[in-house]
Motif scaffolding. Structure first.
Motif, short mmCIF file in Angstrom:
data_model
loop_
_atom_site.label_atom_id
_atom_site.label_comp_id
_atom_site.label_asym_id
_atom_site.label_seq_id
_atom_site.Cartn_x
_atom_site.Cartn_y
_atom_site.Cartn_z
N PRO A 140 0.52 -5.41 -1.54
CA PRO A 140 1.56 -4.38 -1.45
C PRO A 140 1.06 -3.16 -0.69
N ARG A 141 1.97 -2.43 -0.08
CA ARG A 141 1.57 -1.33 0.79
C ARG A 141 1.20 -0.07 0.01
N ALA A 142 0.47 0.81 0.69
CA ALA A 142 0.02 2.06 0.09
C ALA A 142 1.16 3.07 0.04
N ILE A 143 1.32 3.71 -1.13
CA ILE A 143 2.34 4.74 -1.32
C ILE A 143 1.71 5.90 -2.10
N GLU A 171 6.43 9.36 0.35
CA GLU A 171 7.58 8.46 0.32
C GLU A 171 8.31 8.51 -1.02
N HIS A 173 0.24 -9.55 -6.10
CA HIS A 173 1.29 -9.04 -5.21
C HIS A 173 2.12 -7.92 -5.86
N ASN A 193 3.04 -4.13 -7.42
CA ASN A 193 2.73 -2.72 -7.24
C ASN A 193 2.01 -2.21 -8.48
N ASN A 228 -2.27 0.42 -5.46
CA ASN A 228 -1.67 0.71 -4.15
C ASN A 228 -0.72 1.91 -4.19
N LYS A 239 -3.64 8.17 1.45
CA LYS A 239 -2.94 6.95 1.86
C LYS A 239 -3.85 6.07 2.71
N THR A 282 -4.97 2.26 1.95
CA THR A 282 -4.71 1.23 2.96
C THR A 282 -5.98 0.47 3.31
N GLN A 332 -6.98 -1.75 0.36
CA GLN A 332 -6.10 -2.91 0.25
C GLN A 332 -6.47 -3.98 1.28
N ALA A 333 -6.80 -3.53 2.49
CA ALA A 333 -7.19 -4.48 3.54
C ALA A 333 -8.48 -5.20 3.16
#
Length: 229
Positions: A2-5, A31, A168, A170, A191, A213, A217, A220-221
């Motif tokens: 999941p993306r960084a927020i 965000e 997967h 959050n 994340n 952020k 990111t 997470q990578a």
């Protein structure tokens, strides 16, 4: 992954100009906005409720209100928070006996559902069924009820345990998080980062938001690469 927020906690804002403070954070790259709703029962503090959420929602177009419900009867407030414009309704595991029914209730009102665990609650209390039904899991790294507390490092392994079981999902971390502690949270697999004073009191809040952020990111990578390997 999941993306960084980054979700700035408005508990650290100037409540006298709450809508302007939220807009300032969004202009700085946030965000989500983390809205701490406290009832004086589940936690020994009272903050905002649905009428204030509704005013912010009206005054800040496009806001995503990440509503952290530190309340003793979370089922009671679903309708009101949805009507006030809440985008995500995060209740505490410790406050309900039927999380699956509550998750269904939240989703039926068009909101995302989150579940939070306090520092003394083991991560294994989040069952496979619940962890996959929600849209977010929140790990508290301070005791809920007031801002400005010191980060509790012993909570970090719970993030890693949850990330291993729910790759997967959050996973949000809230409490004492800032530039000096975000690495531990991100490397464990969080994340979504909630930060209050570290952002609102910063000379360059946009820089703090973007820096944290980027940290998430990159972490997470790295986690995704290690998993694929």
């Amino acid at each position: 992954m999941p993306r960084a927020i980054i979700s700035p906690s408005v508990l650290a804002s100037d409540f006298g100009k709450l809508s302007a403070e939220c807009k300032r954070m969004m202009d700085g790259g946030a965000e989500w906005l983390h809205m701490d709703v406290m009832d004086g029962h589940f936690v020994p503090n009272i903050t905002m409720g649905p009428p204030i959420l509704a005013c912010v929602h009206k005054g800040v177009p496009g806001i995503f209100m990440d509503c952290h419900m530190m309340v003793s009867d979370p089922e009671k407030w679903v309708d009101d928070v949805a009507a006030a414009g809440g985008a995500l309704y995060c209740f505490h595991h410790e406050a309900t006996n039927n999380p699956m029914a509550l998750i269904k209730q939240i989703h039926e009102k068009g909101m995302k559902a989150g579940i939070a665990i306090s520092p003394d609650t083991p991560s294994l209390e989040i069952t496979h069924e619940v962890g996959n039904a929600v849209d977010m899991i929140l790990v508290m790294t301070v005791y809920p009820g007031r801002g400005g507390q010191k980060f509790i490092e012993r909570c970090v392994p719970k993030v890693a345990e949850l990330r291993a079981r729910f790759p997967h999902q959050n996973i949000e971390v809230d409490g004492g998080v800032g530039p000096s502690t975000v690495d531990a949270c991100a490397n464990a697999g969080s994340n979504i980062i909630v930060a209050g004073t570290a952002i609102f009191n910063a000379e360059d809040p946009e820089g703090v938001i973007q820096g944290m952020k980027m940290t998430v990111t990159n972490a997470q990578a790295k986690i995704a690469a290690e998993r694929d390997y």
